[in-house]
Design a protein around this motif. Structure first.
Motif, PDB file in Angstrom:
ATOM      1  N   GLN A   1       0.828  -1.202   0.000  1.00  0.00           N
ATOM      2  CA  GLN A   1       0.000   0.000   0.000  1.00  0.00           C
ATOM      3  C   GLN A   1       0.864   1.254   0.000  1.00  0.00           C
ATOM      4  O   GLN A   1       0.584   2.208  -0.733  1.00  0.00           O
ATOM      5  N   ASP A   2       1.917   1.245   0.819  1.00  0.00           N
ATOM      6  CA  ASP A   2       2.823   2.395   0.864  1.00  0.00           C
ATOM      7  C   ASP A   2       3.484   2.633  -0.489  1.00  0.00           C
ATOM      8  O   ASP A   2       3.641   3.780  -0.929  1.00  0.00           O
ATOM      9  N   GLY A   3       3.868   1.551  -1.163  1.00  0.00           N
ATOM     10  CA  GLY A   3       4.469   1.680  -2.491  1.00  0.00           C
ATOM     11  C   GLY A   3       3.509   2.287  -3.497  1.00  0.00           C
ATOM     12  O   GLY A   3       3.879   3.160  -4.295  1.00  0.00           O
ATOM     13  N   LEU A   4       2.257   1.832  -3.451  1.00  0.00           N
ATOM     14  CA  LEU A   4       1.252   2.398  -4.358  1.00  0.00           C
ATOM     15  C   LEU A   4       0.955   3.851  -4.010  1.00  0.00           C
ATOM     16  O   LEU A   4       0.795   4.690  -4.906  1.00  0.00           O
ATOM     17  N   ASP A   5       0.901   4.156  -2.714  1.00  0.00           N
ATOM     18  CA  ASP A   5       0.667   5.546  -2.309  1.00  0.00           C
ATOM     19  C   ASP A   5       1.801   6.447  -2.803  1.00  0.00           C
ATOM     20  O   ASP A   5       1.551   7.566  -3.262  1.00  0.00           O
ATOM     21  N   LEU A   6       3.032   5.958  -2.739  1.00  0.00           N
ATOM     22  CA  LEU A   6       4.163   6.719  -3.272  1.00  0.00           C
ATOM     23  C   LEU A   6       3.984   6.953  -4.766  1.00  0.00           C
ATOM     24  O   LEU A   6       4.206   8.063  -5.267  1.00  0.00           O
ATOM     25  N   LEU A   7       3.566   5.921  -5.476  1.00  0.00           N
ATOM     26  CA  LEU A   7       3.359   6.051  -6.917  1.00  0.00           C
ATOM     27  C   LEU A   7       2.301   7.116  -7.212  1.00  0.00           C
ATOM     28  O   LEU A   7       2.494   7.976  -8.088  1.00  0.00           O
ATOM     29  N   PHE A   8       1.197   7.105  -6.476  1.00  0.00           N
ATOM     30  CA  PHE A   8       0.152   8.098  -6.737  1.00  0.00           C
ATOM     31  C   PHE A   8       0.571   9.493  -6.306  1.00  0.00           C
ATOM     32  O   PHE A   8       0.180  10.484  -6.930  1.00  0.00           O
ATOM     33  N   THR A   9       1.414   9.601  -5.288  1.00  0.00           N
ATOM     34  CA  THR A   9       1.977  10.895  -4.915  1.00  0.00           C
ATOM     35  C   THR A   9       2.845  11.419  -6.060  1.00  0.00           C
ATOM     36  O   THR A   9       2.759  12.606  -6.438  1.00  0.00           O
ATOM     37  N   ARG A  10       3.654  10.542  -6.628  1.00  0.00           N
ATOM     38  CA  ARG A  10       4.516  10.944  -7.744  1.00  0.00           C
ATOM     39  C   ARG A  10       3.687  11.318  -8.983  1.00  0.00           C
ATOM     40  O   ARG A  10       4.037  12.249  -9.710  1.00  0.00           O
ATOM     41  N   LEU A  11       2.591  10.598  -9.208  1.00  0.00           N
ATOM     42  CA  LEU A  11       1.705  10.937 -10.338  1.00  0.00           C
ATOM     43  C   LEU A  11       1.101  12.326 -10.140  1.00  0.00           C
ATOM     44  O   LEU A  11       0.988  13.097 -11.102  1.00  0.00           O
ATOM     45  N   GLN A  12       0.725  12.655  -8.899  1.00  0.00           N
ATOM     46  CA  GLN A  12       0.192  13.999  -8.605  1.00  0.00           C
ATOM     47  C   GLN A  12       1.255  15.061  -8.841  1.00  0.00           C
ATOM     48  O   GLN A  12       0.993  16.088  -9.476  1.00  0.00           O
ATOM     49  N   GLU A  13       2.448  14.810  -8.329  1.00  0.00           N
ATOM     50  CA  GLU A  13       3.541  15.777  -8.472  1.00  0.00           C
ATOM     51  C   GLU A  13       3.896  16.012  -9.935  1.00  0.00           C
ATOM     52  O   GLU A  13       4.293  17.117 -10.313  1.00  0.00           O
ATOM     53  N   ALA A  14       3.736  14.988 -10.766  1.00  0.00           N
ATOM     54  CA  ALA A  14       4.029  15.109 -12.191  1.00  0.00           C
ATOM     55  C   ALA A  14       2.874  15.742 -12.960  1.00  0.00           C
ATOM     56  O   ALA A  14       2.986  15.999 -14.162  1.00  0.00           O
ATOM     57  N   GLY A  15       1.750  15.959 -12.281  1.00  0.00           N
ATOM     58  CA  GLY A  15       0.585  16.544 -12.930  1.00  0.00           C
ATOM     59  C   GLY A  15      -0.219  15.554 -13.750  1.00  0.00           C
ATOM     60  O   GLY A  15      -1.096  15.941 -14.522  1.00  0.00           O
ATOM     61  N   ALA A  16       0.061  14.261 -13.584  1.00  0.00           N
ATOM     62  CA  ALA A  16      -0.654  13.236 -14.350  1.00  0.00           C
ATOM     63  C   ALA A  16      -2.056  12.990 -13.801  1.00  0.00           C
ATOM     64  O   ALA A  16      -2.923  12.496 -14.519  1.00  0.00           O
ATOM     65  N   ILE A  17      -2.274  13.319 -12.509  1.00  0.00           N
ATOM     66  CA  ILE A  17      -3.601  13.207 -11.912  1.00  0.00           C
ATOM     67  C   ILE A  17      -3.847  14.447 -11.060  1.00  0.00           C
ATOM     68  O   ILE A  17      -2.905  15.127 -10.650  1.00  0.00           O
ATOM     69  N   ALA A  18      -5.118  14.727 -10.823  1.00  0.00           N
ATOM     70  CA  ALA A  18      -5.487  15.870  -9.983  1.00  0.00           C
ATOM     71  C   ALA A  18      -5.158  15.543  -8.533  1.00  0.00           C
ATOM     72  O   ALA A  18      -5.154  14.371  -8.140  1.00  0.00           O
ATOM     73  N   PRO A  19      -4.880  16.556  -7.740  1.00  0.00           N
ATOM     74  CA  PRO A  19      -4.590  16.300  -6.323  1.00  0.00           C
ATOM     75  C   PRO A  19      -5.743  15.562  -5.642  1.00  0.00           C
ATOM     76  O   PRO A  19      -6.906  15.928  -5.785  1.00  0.00           O
ATOM     77  N   ALA A  20      -5.373  14.517  -4.959  1.00  0.00           N
ATOM     78  CA  ALA A  20      -6.310  13.719  -4.161  1.00  0.00           C
ATOM     79  C   ALA A  20      -5.465  12.900  -3.197  1.00  0.00           C
ATOM     80  O   ALA A  20      -4.265  12.755  -3.393  1.00  0.00           O
ATOM     81  N   SER A  21      -6.088  12.376  -2.193  1.00  0.00           N
ATOM     82  CA  SER A  21      -5.388  11.548  -1.228  1.00  0.00           C
ATOM     83  C   SER A  21      -4.790  10.329  -1.937  1.00  0.00           C
ATOM     84  O   SER A  21      -5.495   9.638  -2.681  1.00  0.00           O
ATOM     85  N   PRO A  22      -3.497  10.040  -1.722  1.00  0.00           N
ATOM     86  CA  PRO A  22      -2.904   8.852  -2.341  1.00  0.00           C
ATOM     87  C   PRO A  22      -3.643   7.568  -1.969  1.00  0.00           C
ATOM     88  O   PRO A  22      -3.778   6.670  -2.808  1.00  0.00           O
ATOM     89  N   SER A  23      -4.153   7.487  -0.741  1.00  0.00           N
ATOM     90  CA  SER A  23      -4.869   6.271  -0.359  1.00  0.00           C
ATOM     91  C   SER A  23      -6.189   6.144  -1.143  1.00  0.00           C
ATOM     92  O   SER A  23      -6.595   5.037  -1.489  1.00  0.00           O
ATOM     93  N   TRP A  24      -6.832   7.268  -1.432  1.00  0.00           N
ATOM     94  CA  TRP A  24      -8.043   7.237  -2.262  1.00  0.00           C
ATOM     95  C   TRP A  24      -7.681   6.778  -3.678  1.00  0.00           C
ATOM     96  O   TRP A  24      -8.355   5.930  -4.257  1.00  0.00           O
TER      97      TRP A  24
END
Length: 177
Positions: free
Chosen positions: A111-134
């Motif tokens: 889960q932590d690894g996936l949350d890191l991935l979604f944090t990185r996707l947000q930082e890259a602008g690939a997804i809109a800001p949202a909770s990584p766990s969501w």
């Protein structure tokens, strides 16, 4: 554990995965036969059926941890890492059908690894800001739905396969491009 005991345990787990995928109620004796070991050996390695199922679940979680590493979640371009992780997980779902049914949720490290991935996707602008766990929960839910599609589904063909469809849908669902 001695090397021969480790090999026996690995053979039992591989056999259990195969046998239980075909017959979830198969006996430990049948699993031992498929592994080429005596029933007593199965019982020495796994005190109960529940212990065997727990070991299969833990082994799957270890494979999911390997996915996080193989996809280079920490260093690869995040959209590429998402696509690679999705490809590997779909391969796992196919090759470990029974173990997949045991897992209710990935372990904390996964889960932590996936949350890191979604944090990185947000930082890259690939997804809109949202909770990584969501984002993780959306990803896992959509993964289950994509996995259930028949191989000839037009959506799969248009997207270039399950991983392509999942990534495209997840990015779209999370406000990305």
């Amino acid at each position: 554990m001695r090397a021969d005991a480790e090999r026996s345990t690995a053979r039992i787990l591989e056999a259990a995965e195969t046998v239980l995928a075909d017959d979830p109620n198969a006996s430990l004796e049948r699993i031992g036969d498929a592994a080429g070991v005596a029933r007593a050996t199965v019982h020495r390695r796994f005190a109960s059926r529940q212990a065997l199922l727990k070991a299969l679940s833990e082994r799957l979680n270890d494979r999911y941890l390997a996915v996080i590493e193989q996809a280079k979640v920490e260093t690869a371009p995040p959209v590429l890492a998402l696509h690679r992780a999705s490809e590997i997980v779909f391969d796992l779902k196919i090759s470990h059908r029974f173990s997949i049914t045991l897992a209710s949720a990935p372990g904390r490290e996964v889960q932590d690894g996936l949350d890191l991935l979604f944090t990185r996707l947000q930082e890259a602008g690939a997804i809109a800001p949202a909770s990584p766990s969501w984002c993780r929960r959306v990803y896992l839910a959509l993964m289950g739905e994509v996995y259930l599609l028949p191989d000839e589904a037009p959506e799969l063909v248009e997207a270039g396969g399950r991983a392509g469809l999942l990534v495209k849908t997840v990015l779209g669902a999370l406000g990305g491009r």
